[in-house]
Design a protein around this motif. Structure first.
Motif, PDB file in Angstrom:
ATOM      1  N   LEU A  55       0.805  -1.217   0.000  1.00 32.78           N
ATOM      2  CA  LEU A  55       0.000   0.000   0.000  1.00 32.78           C
ATOM      3  C   LEU A  55       0.839   1.269   0.000  1.00 32.78           C
ATOM      4  CD1 LEU A  55      -2.798  -1.020   2.518  1.00 32.78           C
ATOM      5  CD2 LEU A  55      -3.197  -0.239   0.193  1.00 32.78           C
ATOM      6  N   ARG A  56       2.128   1.143  -0.130  1.00 30.75           N
ATOM      7  CA  ARG A  56       3.012   2.303   0.032  1.00 30.75           C
ATOM      8  C   ARG A  56       2.780   3.374  -1.026  1.00 30.75           C
ATOM      9  NH1 ARG A  56       5.407  -1.524  -2.825  1.00 30.75           N
ATOM     10  NH2 ARG A  56       6.863  -0.997  -4.525  1.00 30.75           N
ATOM     11  N   LYS A  57       2.236   3.013  -2.189  1.00 35.44           N
ATOM     12  CA  LYS A  57       2.052   3.976  -3.275  1.00 35.44           C
ATOM     13  C   LYS A  57       0.699   4.678  -3.224  1.00 35.44           C
ATOM     14  CE  LYS A  57       5.148   1.569  -6.466  1.00 35.44           C
ATOM     15  NZ  LYS A  57       5.286   0.940  -7.801  1.00 35.44           N
ATOM     16  N   ASN A  58      -0.148   4.292  -2.292  1.00 37.00           N
ATOM     17  CA  ASN A  58      -1.461   4.929  -2.162  1.00 37.00           C
ATOM     18  C   ASN A  58      -1.609   5.426  -0.731  1.00 37.00           C
ATOM     19  OD1 ASN A  58      -4.295   5.549  -2.014  1.00 37.00           O
ATOM     20  ND2 ASN A  58      -4.647   4.192  -3.751  1.00 37.00           N
ATOM     21  N   LYS A  59      -1.299   6.703  -0.542  1.00 34.80           N
ATOM     22  CA  LYS A  59      -1.274   7.267   0.804  1.00 34.80           C
ATOM     23  C   LYS A  59      -2.648   7.263   1.450  1.00 34.80           C
ATOM     24  CE  LYS A  59      -0.350  11.568   3.266  1.00 34.80           C
ATOM     25  NZ  LYS A  59       0.074  12.983   3.144  1.00 34.80           N
ATOM     26  N   VAL A  60      -3.696   7.566   0.683  1.00 31.40           N
ATOM     27  CA  VAL A  60      -5.048   7.654   1.247  1.00 31.40           C
ATOM     28  C   VAL A  60      -5.508   6.294   1.760  1.00 31.40           C
ATOM     29  CG1 VAL A  60      -7.453   8.201   0.749  1.00 31.40           C
ATOM     30  CG2 VAL A  60      -5.628   9.614  -0.217  1.00 31.40           C
ATOM     31  N   LYS A  61      -5.324   5.259   0.951  1.00 32.39           N
ATOM     32  CA  LYS A  61      -5.747   3.924   1.377  1.00 32.39           C
ATOM     33  C   LYS A  61      -4.887   3.407   2.515  1.00 32.39           C
ATOM     34  CE  LYS A  61      -7.886   2.440  -2.943  1.00 32.39           C
ATOM     35  NZ  LYS A  61      -7.928   1.405  -4.007  1.00 32.39           N
ATOM     36  N   LEU A  62      -3.613   3.781   2.525  1.00 32.38           N
ATOM     37  CA  LEU A  62      -2.739   3.382   3.624  1.00 32.38           C
ATOM     38  C   LEU A  62      -3.179   4.036   4.918  1.00 32.38           C
ATOM     39  CD1 LEU A  62      -0.262   1.987   4.757  1.00 32.38           C
ATOM     40  CD2 LEU A  62       1.122   3.930   3.983  1.00 32.38           C
ATOM     41  N   GLN A  63      -3.484   5.337   4.873  1.00 31.00           N
ATOM     42  CA  GLN A  63      -3.943   6.028   6.074  1.00 31.00           C
ATOM     43  C   GLN A  63      -5.280   5.471   6.555  1.00 31.00           C
ATOM     44  OE1 GLN A  63      -2.345   8.181   7.905  1.00 31.00           O
ATOM     45  NE2 GLN A  63      -0.563   8.364   6.559  1.00 31.00           N
ATOM     46  N   ARG A  64      -6.132   5.070   5.623  1.00 26.21           N
ATOM     47  CA  ARG A  64      -7.416   4.472   6.004  1.00 26.21           C
ATOM     48  C   ARG A  64      -7.197   3.154   6.739  1.00 26.21           C
ATOM     49  NH1 ARG A  64     -10.860   3.313   0.992  1.00 26.21           N
ATOM     50  NH2 ARG A  64     -10.301   5.508   0.623  1.00 26.21           N
ATOM     51  N   LEU A  65      -6.243   2.361   6.263  1.00 25.20           N
ATOM     52  CA  LEU A  65      -5.915   1.101   6.929  1.00 25.20           C
ATOM     53  C   LEU A  65      -5.312   1.338   8.302  1.00 25.20           C
ATOM     54  CD1 LEU A  65      -5.412  -1.952   7.081  1.00 25.20           C
ATOM     55  CD2 LEU A  65      -3.320  -1.593   5.748  1.00 25.20           C
ATOM     56  N   LEU A  66      -4.418   2.320   8.409  1.00 27.23           N
ATOM     57  CA  LEU A  66      -3.790   2.593   9.703  1.00 27.23           C
ATOM     58  C   LEU A  66      -4.813   3.054  10.733  1.00 27.23           C
ATOM     59  CD1 LEU A  66      -0.502   4.389   8.545  1.00 27.23           C
ATOM     60  CD2 LEU A  66      -0.801   2.007   9.260  1.00 27.23           C
ATOM     61  N   LYS A  67      -5.792   3.843  10.302  1.00 30.17           N
ATOM     62  CA  LYS A  67      -6.849   4.264  11.223  1.00 30.17           C
ATOM     63  C   LYS A  67      -7.672   3.075  11.695  1.00 30.17           C
ATOM     64  CE  LYS A  67      -7.319   8.973   9.399  1.00 30.17           C
ATOM     65  NZ  LYS A  67      -8.218   9.926   8.692  1.00 30.17           N
ATOM     66  N   TYR A  68      -7.925   2.145  10.779  1.00 33.55           N
ATOM     67  CA  TYR A  68      -8.656   0.933  11.157  1.00 33.55           C
ATOM     68  C   TYR A  68      -7.877   0.127  12.197  1.00 33.55           C
ATOM     69  CZ  TYR A  68     -10.082  -3.961  10.749  1.00 33.55           C
ATOM     70  OH  TYR A  68     -10.448  -5.256  11.034  1.00 33.55           O
ATOM     71  N   LEU A  69      -6.577  -0.064  11.960  1.00 35.45           N
ATOM     72  CA  LEU A  69      -5.754  -0.813  12.901  1.00 35.45           C
ATOM     73  C   LEU A  69      -5.650  -0.098  14.243  1.00 35.45           C
ATOM     74  CD1 LEU A  69      -2.873  -1.953  10.516  1.00 35.45           C
ATOM     75  CD2 LEU A  69      -4.821  -3.308  11.320  1.00 35.45           C
ATOM     76  N   GLU A  70      -5.590   1.227  14.196  1.00 36.36           N
ATOM     77  CA  GLU A  70      -5.509   2.001  15.437  1.00 36.36           C
ATOM     78  C   GLU A  70      -6.784   1.847  16.263  1.00 36.36           C
ATOM     79  OE1 GLU A  70      -4.482   6.601  16.853  1.00 36.36           O
ATOM     80  OE2 GLU A  70      -4.567   6.061  14.724  1.00 36.36           O
TER      81      GLU A  70
END
Length: 311
Positions: free
Chosen positions: A83-98
């Motif tokens: 997911l490193r090339k898609n910042k928006v989707k990466l941030q969405r995943l990190l919020k879910y994990l958080e």
């Protein structure tokens, strides 16, 4: 009527599927309260192929990982790297994990029955802004964009929230209970071994606990992305001409001009997405004309499942 929904058919040949769960997910993302079984099967096939492709790519990354002994163990970092090339989707995943970690910590406090005032304030401050996989992201973030605390708006997530708000405004109590239950259904709520067997992991390939959470999230996100695309197809089919406020009564609206009080009397019931609408949404997403180089790209005839919806 509400309780009889999503009942499994009598001729179900195997329990190793997520058709009924995907029907509930479709309803939670804005589809009809009775999604078509044929549409759910199409989505299930797509999700399964996409997850197999993601696992294959994660295995390739795991083999190249520093210190890896090629034991085919997929960690969370291997999926995060995709997911490193898609910042928006990466941030969405990190919020879910958080949020997931926050829920686990809250459950521990409730089980241990620890008073709130007993917890150390310094401990709260240290865990308050903890970012999942922060150390790994710092290693691969050469430009500083992945961990940048910017105010970038996740427009896709916002559109989904608006669609959910519009759908619930005309619901009675029973329909809202059914809808809220559908919103809670996900691949992560099911048996971990069933999900691994459904994806078809070989005996030599194992998922860590974090990798399972991320992969199940990506499967859930794939269903959401397909429904988003299906709404765009329906929007093109049902174009409305005239007053701008009348056009806002549809389930797909401009999130920047959305005003909730316009939809207070909306009693429109969403029709179930048909297999043709699902197929058309996928055809458009995988169309070579939408690639960077268009139909003249030498790889335009590549297999469609290589273009991943959740990455």
């Amino acid at each position: 009527m509400a309780e009889s929904s999503f009942s499994k058919p009598a001729d179900t040949e195997s329990d190793l599927n997520y058709t009924q769960d995907i029907r509930q997910m479709m309803h939670g993302f804005g589809d009809s309260s009775e999604p078509l079984l044929e549409s759910a099967k199409i989505i299930e096939d797509v999700v399964l192929q996409q997850m197999k492709t993601i696992v294959k790519r994660a295995c390739e990354i795991a083999d190249r990982r520093v210190g890896s002994k090629k034991n085919n163990i997929i960690n969370g970092e291997d999926l995060i790297f995709l997911l490193r090339k898609n910042k928006v989707k990466l941030q969405r995943l990190l919020k879910y994990l958080e949020l997931k970690e926050l829920g686990i910590s809250v459950q521990k406090v409730m089980v241990n029955d620890v008073p709130q005032n007993v917890m150390d304030s310094e401990q709260l401050d240290s865990t308050k802004r903890k970012i999942p996989f922060q150390a790994f992201l710092e290693q691969i973030d050469n430009t500083g964009e992945l961990l940048e605390n910017s105010s970038t708006m996740d427009e896709i997530k916002r559109r989904r929230c608006i669609r959910a708000d519009m759908a619930t405004r005309s619901m009675d109590e029973m329909r809202y209970i059914k809808y809220s239950r559908a919103r809670r259904v996900s691949f992560a709520n099911k048996n971990r071994y069933k999900f691994s067997e459904w994806v078809g992991l070989d005996g030599d390939i194992t998922l860590s606990k974090q990798a399972f959470a991320i992969l199940s999230y990506l499967a859930y996100e794939t269903v959401a992305q397909i429904i988003d695309l299906a709404f765009l197809v329906r929007q093109d089919q049902n174009k409305m001409h005239g007053d701008a406020i009348d056009r806002q009564r549809l389930n797909y609206v401009n999130p920047f001009t959305y005003k909730p009080y316009y939809h207070g009397e909306n009693t429109n019931v969403t029709k179930a997405f048909t297999p043709s609408e699902i197929n058309e949404a996928l055809r458009r997403y995988w169309s070579p004309q939408l690639d960077m180089i268009g139909p003249f790209n030498r790889w335009s005839m590549r297999r469609s499942n290589l273009k991943l919806l959740s990455l």
